[in-house]
Scaffold this motif. Structure first.
Motif, PDB file in Angstrom:
ATOM      1  N   UNK A   7       5.058  54.840  11.203  1.00 11.21           N
ATOM      2  CA  UNK A   7       4.881  53.465  10.720  1.00 11.21           C
ATOM      3  C   UNK A   7       6.244  52.818  10.486  1.00 11.21           C
ATOM      4  N   UNK A   8       6.497  51.748  11.233  1.00 16.30           N
ATOM      5  CA  UNK A   8       7.717  50.945  11.068  1.00 16.30           C
ATOM      6  C   UNK A   8       7.362  49.525  10.682  1.00 16.30           C
ATOM      7  N   UNK A   9       8.396  48.666  10.656  1.00 13.07           N
ATOM      8  CA  UNK A   9       8.158  47.273  10.233  1.00 13.07           C
ATOM      9  C   UNK A   9       7.231  46.544  11.188  1.00 13.07           C
ATOM     10  N   UNK A  10       7.377  46.798  12.518  1.00 10.55           N
ATOM     11  CA  UNK A  10       6.509  46.113  13.475  1.00 10.55           C
ATOM     12  C   UNK A  10       5.053  46.541  13.319  1.00 10.55           C
ATOM     13  N   UNK A  11       4.852  47.850  13.023  1.00 10.05           N
ATOM     14  CA  UNK A  11       3.487  48.330  12.791  1.00 10.05           C
ATOM     15  C   UNK A  11       2.896  47.650  11.559  1.00 10.05           C
ATOM     16  N   UNK A  12       3.711  47.540  10.527  1.00  9.49           N
ATOM     17  CA  UNK A  12       3.241  46.927   9.286  1.00  9.49           C
ATOM     18  C   UNK A  12       2.869  45.470   9.506  1.00  9.49           C
ATOM     19  N   UNK A  13       3.732  44.757  10.234  1.00 14.73           N
ATOM     20  CA  UNK A  13       3.483  43.328  10.464  1.00 14.73           C
ATOM     21  C   UNK A  13       2.253  43.098  11.336  1.00 14.73           C
TER      22      UNK A  13
END
Length: 410
Positions: free
Chosen positions: A369-375
């Motif tokens: 889970x990274x920032x793009x996944x979160x967004x």
């Protein structure tokens, strides 16, 4: 209060222990007689302190030679010897080597009718066997084991159906665990060893072996017949399986027993109102849990399918941003709420290090889970040995995991 207990050993060691106990009890009894004490002497004493105070006064009142001897022994040892002299014989507790006698006694506990049969008694029973130290090896041979055991009591007419059902259960398990190479060994008796290695019942041996052979032939199961390897009470099927590296294991057994029900006087009332002895099947589809788990570890080389994996999912965050953890924790909680064995790596290590650590531990599925996944409200899915499978919507990734576990996919 629990009754006094004593441990039992084996062979010559137990002989020495028994002799020592007899000697100590005789010495204790002699000491009691010389002091002029009885069990009634301690009747009104409710505390150890009161007993010791009474004991000191009793020692002082003894003749000089006896008082000196007691002083040399010491009051604590004297108290121990008095307890030994007045203590009742202990109840004996034995470690259970097998579940069979217990189940037979359950069958015999109430009157049985042919309408009660087949009667199936199953137990995940803890058994103990004093294997020699040189024979112990990891999980494969242990002294305390969980026996996946059952006993099925039936009429002769029910035998074929019940015996075949047990074999079908085994085949279902093998398919479930992906065991492709296996063989059933049909073990029979040696007529020349009746009354020695095998129960001396030639007619019953012939009858039950023929019944077992017919079941195997009619079911089309692959088997080999091995003489002189039966259990002492009847013919048996031992299931031999091979792990992926080619090592052979005995992982299950299916045994016919016509002898023990008679020895335990197990009977049922038949349709004609006469008492008859049931046949018994001993079955253990997975053997002992310890041995079977040892087999599975080798069979899968630690790469367990998702539904069996000790750690099914590990969540790996890219970085230690508090918002990523806030996004990841509900995912972890949802997985655990559905009984998924899930963990989260909250360390500040680089993502490559986290992935490497999870791969080394053979964690089946990793949610990266990274920032793009979160967004995007998504999860990047990675599977051990297969690499990155790409990002999926969060709801889809969760549903896939739950469905894969439910269907026991690899």
């Amino acid at each position: 209060m629990f009754p006094p207990m004593e441990l039992q050993a084996e062979g010559k060691l137990q002989v020495r222990i028994t002799e020592d106990r007899v000697t100590r009890r005789a010495q204790s009894q002699e000491l009691v007689e010389r002091m002029g004490l009885t069990a009634a002497s301690f009747k009104d004493m409710s505390t150890p302190e009161a007993m010791l105070s009474y004991l000191r006064d009793t020692i002082k009142a003894q003749p000089p030679d006896n008082a000196e001897r007691l002083r040399q022994i010491g009051e604590n040892d004297v108290a121990t010897r008095l307890a030994t002299a007045f203590m009742p014989d202990p109840d004996r507790y034995y470690l259970k080597a097998m579940n069979c006698p217990h189940h037979h006694k359950l069958f015999a506990a109430v009157p049985r009718s042919y309408r009660d049969l087949p009667l199936r008694l199953a137990e995940y029973g803890t058994c103990y066997r004093y294997e020699q130290s040189g024979e112990l090896i990891g999980l494969m041979r242990v002294r305390s084991m969980q026996m996946n055991d059952a006993h099925i009591y039936m009429t002769p007419e029910q035998f074929e159906t019940e015996f075949n059902a047990v074999n079908e259960m085994y085949l279902k398990y093998f398919n479930l665990f992906g065991i492709e190479k296996y063989l059933m060994r049909f073990s029979t008796h040696d007529p020349t060893k009746l009354g020695q290695k095998f129960v001396d019942e030639p007619d019953l041996w012939k009858k039950t072996e023929e019944m077992t052979r017919n079941v195997l032939k009619n079911s089309g199961i692959n088997y080999v017949e091995v003489p002189n390897e039966a259990a002492f009470y009847g013919p048996k099927i031992d299931v031999q399986a091979w792990s992926v590296i080619g090592r052979e294991f005995s992982i299950a057994t299916n045994q016919v027993d016509f002898a023990q029900p008679r020895r335990f006087n197990l009977v049922y009332k038949d349709r004609d109102n006469t008492e008859k002895t049931p046949l018994c099947i001993h079955r253990a589809p997975l053997g002992t849990h310890e041995r079977f788990i040892g087999f599975l570890i080798e069979h899968y080389a630690g790469n367990f399918p998702l539904w069996l994996s000790p750690e099914q999912v590990r969540i790996l965050t890219i970085g230690d941003d508090a918002k990523l953890l806030d996004y990841s924790m509900p995912i972890l909680n949802e997985l655990r709420a559905h009984q998924v064995r899930a963990e989260i790596d909250k360390s500040t290590d680089q993502i490559n290090g986290k992935i490497q650590r999870a791969e080394q531990m053979k964690v089946h599925t990793m949610f990266v889970i990274g920032k793009r996944d979160m967004e995007a409200d998504a999860i990047s899915v990675r599977v051990h040995g297969k690499g990155n499978l790409g990002a999926k919507p969060r709801s889809e990734a969760m549903a896939d995991i739950l469905q894969s576990i439910k269907e026991r996919r690899s």
